[in-house]
Design a protein around this motif. Structure first.
Motif, short mmCIF file in Angstrom:
data_model
loop_
_atom_site.label_atom_id
_atom_site.label_comp_id
_atom_site.label_asym_id
_atom_site.label_seq_id
_atom_site.Cartn_x
_atom_site.Cartn_y
_atom_site.Cartn_z
N ALA A 21 23.66 74.86 29.20
CA ALA A 21 24.73 75.49 29.97
C ALA A 21 25.66 76.24 29.02
N THR A 22 26.21 77.34 29.50
CA THR A 22 27.15 78.13 28.70
C THR A 22 28.33 78.58 29.56
N ILE A 23 29.38 78.98 28.87
CA ILE A 23 30.53 79.63 29.51
C ILE A 23 30.63 81.00 28.87
N HIS A 24 30.83 82.00 29.68
CA HIS A 24 30.92 83.36 29.16
C HIS A 24 31.75 84.22 30.11
N SER A 25 31.87 85.47 29.78
CA SER A 25 32.57 86.41 30.65
C SER A 25 31.54 87.40 31.19
N ASP A 26 31.86 87.99 32.32
CA ASP A 26 30.96 88.97 32.92
C ASP A 26 31.80 90.16 33.34
N ASP A 27 31.78 91.19 32.52
CA ASP A 27 32.54 92.41 32.78
C ASP A 27 34.01 92.07 33.08
N PRO A 28 34.68 91.44 32.08
CA PRO A 28 36.04 90.96 32.33
C PRO A 28 37.05 92.04 32.71
N ALA A 29 36.85 93.25 32.25
CA ALA A 29 37.80 94.30 32.63
C ALA A 29 37.76 94.57 34.13
N TYR A 30 36.61 94.33 34.75
CA TYR A 30 36.46 94.57 36.19
C TYR A 30 36.75 93.31 37.01
N PHE A 31 36.18 92.18 36.57
CA PHE A 31 36.28 90.94 37.35
C PHE A 31 37.39 90.01 36.87
N GLY A 32 37.95 90.23 35.69
CA GLY A 32 38.89 89.29 35.10
C GLY A 32 38.10 88.18 34.43
N GLY A 33 38.76 87.18 33.95
CA GLY A 33 38.07 86.04 33.36
C GLY A 33 37.52 86.33 31.99
N TYR A 34 38.39 86.58 31.04
CA TYR A 34 37.96 86.76 29.66
C TYR A 34 37.50 85.43 29.08
N MET A 35 36.76 85.47 28.00
CA MET A 35 36.12 84.28 27.43
C MET A 35 37.09 83.12 27.22
N ASN A 36 38.19 83.34 26.52
CA ASN A 36 39.12 82.24 26.26
C ASN A 36 39.67 81.66 27.55
N GLU A 37 40.00 82.51 28.49
CA GLU A 37 40.52 82.06 29.78
C GLU A 37 39.46 81.24 30.52
N ASN A 38 38.22 81.67 30.47
CA ASN A 38 37.15 80.93 31.15
C ASN A 38 36.95 79.55 30.55
N TYR A 39 36.97 79.44 29.21
CA TYR A 39 36.87 78.13 28.55
C TYR A 39 38.04 77.25 28.95
N TYR A 40 39.25 77.81 28.86
CA TYR A 40 40.45 77.04 29.17
C TYR A 40 40.43 76.52 30.60
N GLU A 41 40.18 77.40 31.55
CA GLU A 41 40.21 77.00 32.97
C GLU A 41 39.11 75.99 33.29
N THR A 42 37.94 76.16 32.70
CA THR A 42 36.84 75.21 32.94
C THR A 42 37.19 73.86 32.35
N ALA A 43 37.68 73.86 31.11
CA ALA A 43 38.05 72.60 30.45
C ALA A 43 39.14 71.87 31.22
N LYS A 44 40.12 72.62 31.69
CA LYS A 44 41.24 72.03 32.44
C LYS A 44 40.76 71.46 33.79
N ALA A 45 39.99 72.23 34.52
CA ALA A 45 39.55 71.81 35.85
C ALA A 45 38.62 70.60 35.81
N LEU A 46 37.78 70.53 34.78
CA LEU A 46 36.78 69.47 34.70
C LEU A 46 37.14 68.38 33.71
N ASN A 47 38.31 68.53 33.05
CA ASN A 47 38.76 67.57 32.06
C ASN A 47 37.67 67.35 30.99
N LEU A 48 37.15 68.46 30.46
CA LEU A 48 36.09 68.38 29.45
C LEU A 48 36.65 67.86 28.14
N ASN A 49 35.85 67.07 27.44
CA ASN A 49 36.28 66.53 26.15
C ASN A 49 35.79 67.42 25.01
N HIS A 50 36.19 67.08 23.79
CA HIS A 50 35.82 67.90 22.63
C HIS A 50 34.31 68.00 22.46
#
Length: 85
Positions: A21-50
Motif C-alpha cells: 500500500a502507498t500514499i501519494h498525490s494525484d494531480d494535486p493542482a487540480y484535485f488538491g491533496g499534496y503528498m505531505n497533506e495526504n500523509y498527515y490526514e491519513t495518519a491523523k484519521a487512522l492513528n497510524l504509528n511510526h
C-alpha cells in the motif's frame, strides 16, 4: 468513491496483510491533496504509528520505477529517519 470518510480507509489493514500500500498525490493542482497533506490526514484519521508510516514511505519507493540502487538509497534514508525518532 469507496469510503465515506478517512477513518474507514483500509490502508492499516492492508499493511497488516503485507500489501504494498502507498500514499501519494494525484494531480494535486487540480484535485488538491499534496503528498505531505495526504500523509498527515491519513495518519491523523487512522492513528497510524511510526512503523506504519515508515512502511508506507518504503512502499512508495518499492513501487516506483526508480533504479534499484536509487530505491535502496532512499529506503535507507527513510529507515534512518524513523530510527532517529
Amino acid at each position: 468513491k469507496v469510503i465515506s470518510k478517512m477513518e474507514e480507509h483500509p490502508v492499516a489493514k492492508m499493511l497488516d496483510k503485507g500489501i504494498l500500500a502507498t500514499i501519494h498525490s494525484d494531480d494535486p493542482a487540480y484535485f488538491g491533496g499534496y503528498m505531505n497533506e495526504n500523509y498527515y490526514e491519513t495518519a491523523k484519521a487512522l492513528n497510524l504509528n511510526h512503523k506504519q508510516l515508515m512502511q508506507l514511505a518504503i512502499n512508495g519507493f518499492e513501487a516506483s520505477w526508480l533504479p534499484s540502487k536509487t530505491k535502496e538509497k532512499h529506503i535507507s534514508q527513510v529507515k534512518n529517519y524513523f530510527n532517529s525518532l
